[in-house]
Design a protein around this motif. Sequence first.
Motif, short mmCIF file in Angstrom:
data_model
loop_
_atom_site.label_atom_id
_atom_site.label_comp_id
_atom_site.label_asym_id
_atom_site.label_seq_id
_atom_site.Cartn_x
_atom_site.Cartn_y
_atom_site.Cartn_z
N ALA A 79 1.30 -1.04 -0.33
CA ALA A 79 -0.30 -0.12 0.06
C ALA A 79 0.70 1.13 0.02
N ILE A 80 0.18 2.18 -0.77
CA ILE A 80 1.28 3.43 -0.57
C ILE A 80 0.83 3.77 0.27
N GLN A 81 1.36 4.12 1.29
CA GLN A 81 1.21 5.05 2.49
C GLN A 81 2.22 5.06 3.55
N VAL A 82 2.50 6.37 4.41
CA VAL A 82 3.32 6.31 4.87
C VAL A 82 3.27 7.04 6.29
N PHE A 83 3.68 6.19 7.39
CA PHE A 83 3.65 7.73 8.82
C PHE A 83 4.51 8.54 8.77
N SER A 84 4.06 9.75 8.99
CA SER A 84 4.43 11.04 9.39
C SER A 84 5.24 10.85 10.38
N GLU A 85 6.58 11.22 11.24
CA GLU A 85 6.85 11.74 12.16
C GLU A 85 7.18 12.58 12.41
N ASP A 86 7.02 13.80 11.20
CA ASP A 86 7.20 15.08 11.41
C ASP A 86 5.56 15.27 12.24
N THR A 87 4.37 15.03 12.02
CA THR A 87 3.33 15.23 11.68
C THR A 87 2.88 14.48 13.26
N ASN A 88 3.12 13.04 12.77
CA ASN A 88 2.42 11.99 13.83
C ASN A 88 1.10 11.71 12.81
N ARG A 89 1.05 11.45 11.33
CA ARG A 89 -0.34 11.50 10.91
C ARG A 89 0.04 10.24 9.50
N VAL A 90 -0.91 9.94 9.48
CA VAL A 90 -1.18 8.44 8.12
C VAL A 90 -1.28 9.70 6.99
N CYS A 91 -0.33 9.46 6.13
CA CYS A 91 -0.54 10.02 4.74
C CYS A 91 -0.38 8.56 3.54
N SER A 92 -1.32 8.38 2.31
CA SER A 92 -1.50 7.80 1.54
C SER A 92 -2.33 8.11 -0.02
N LEU A 93 -1.95 7.47 -0.96
CA LEU A 93 -2.90 8.00 -1.67
C LEU A 93 -4.19 6.84 -2.05
N MET A 94 -5.13 7.95 -1.78
CA MET A 94 -6.48 7.37 -2.68
C MET A 94 -7.22 6.68 -3.76
N PRO A 95 -7.44 6.47 -4.46
CA PRO A 95 -8.02 6.14 -5.62
C PRO A 95 -9.09 6.77 -6.15
N THR A 96 -9.08 7.30 -6.74
CA THR A 96 -10.53 8.01 -7.82
C THR A 96 -10.57 7.64 -8.97
N ARG A 97 -11.51 7.83 -9.76
CA ARG A 97 -11.37 7.83 -11.08
C ARG A 97 -10.78 8.50 -12.83
N GLY A 98 -10.73 9.17 -11.25
CA GLY A 98 -9.34 9.85 -12.60
C GLY A 98 -8.15 9.83 -11.90
N ALA A 99 -7.81 11.00 -11.40
CA ALA A 99 -6.05 11.54 -10.70
C ALA A 99 -6.85 11.54 -9.10
N PRO A 100 -5.60 10.42 -8.12
CA PRO A 100 -6.34 9.93 -6.93
C PRO A 100 -6.52 11.16 -6.68
N SER A 101 -6.50 10.62 -5.43
CA SER A 101 -6.40 12.53 -3.97
C SER A 101 -5.04 11.61 -2.67
N MET A 102 -5.32 12.35 -1.87
CA MET A 102 -4.82 11.86 -0.69
C MET A 102 -5.17 11.90 0.25
N LEU A 103 -5.25 10.38 1.28
CA LEU A 103 -5.75 11.03 3.34
C LEU A 103 -5.01 10.93 3.63
N ILE A 104 -4.86 12.48 4.76
CA ILE A 104 -4.12 12.40 5.33
C ILE A 104 -5.23 12.51 6.65
N ALA A 105 -4.53 11.47 7.67
CA ALA A 105 -5.37 11.46 9.41
C ALA A 105 -6.57 10.46 8.68
N GLY A 106 -7.05 10.36 7.90
CA GLY A 106 -8.32 10.28 7.73
C GLY A 106 -9.39 10.91 6.83
N PHE A 107 -8.44 12.40 6.60
CA PHE A 107 -9.11 13.13 5.67
C PHE A 107 -9.16 13.49 4.04
N VAL A 108 -10.06 13.25 3.43
CA VAL A 108 -9.73 13.02 2.08
C VAL A 108 -9.41 14.32 1.40
#
Length: 282
Positions: A79-108
């Motif tokens: 999975a394309i995701q990482v826990f950032s020690e700088d912000t204490n948040r998980v970032c992940s690449l989220m698919p859509t039908r077009g360009a992907p979005s990003m999830l940070i701490a569960g927020f799209v």
Amino acid sequence: MSLPIILSYIQTRPLLETHKRGQSSLKISLDLGMTTASVTLTAEGIVFPAGERLDWAGIEKISQSEVNCYTVSEQGIQAIQVFSEDTNRVCSLMPTRGAPSMLIAGFVMHRIKDIDPWQDTKRKIAAITPVSGRVLDTATGLGYTAILASRAAESVTTIELDPGAQEMARLNPWSQELFDNPKITQLMGDAYDVVPTFEDESFGRIIHDPPTFSLAGDLYSGVFYRELYRILKRGGRLFHYIGDPNSKASGGVTRGALRRLQESGFTRVVRRPEAYGVVAYK
């Protein structure tokens, strides 16, 4: 840089359906919709054009997640995701039908209902056209704003707080121009701290697309708005993404932002509901 094969449920569910029908090949995208390629379907799994393989168990796993994109390598899927020690948040690449979005701490980080992030970004840029001269993008994210603004601007300066988000961008096929385009300058740091270092009237256009208020409240403050006003050229325009103007939460944030922008010196602040934000004029 050469990117690995990247798949999401959008590519793997059709593979499973095609396999059930007994077909032996299918054209899919191996880079989240940028291009397509033909893959071979076997009893064990699929074979990619360069000979890489992925078994059906891996394809099933990818198909079950609608919030993750996966790299495919000899080691399997990741999975394309990482826990950032700088912000204490998980970032992940989220698919859509077009360009992907990003999830940070569960927020799209983009609008994804009835629109994809690329089109969402185009609306933000359109709200402050014509775009020319120097442009500031206060929150890089996946870099879509910087990339699209650079098509018309003389140069774009973009600021990113989180190295984790930058890592997501490096693995996102849609973000590669962020690293290849000489018109784009990337700065790492908190926009709240970086913006005060710019000289007066440095930019003709500013696109301020911060994370949600609960994650970055200081970027909605009067102190920060006054800095944006200071670095904007006379006659310049600021687009501020806030969120759905019809939602209860964004409505309250919008009213507060409108008031603070006006108090910060902007002569006119106009709601732009089609872009989920406001435009402030200096």
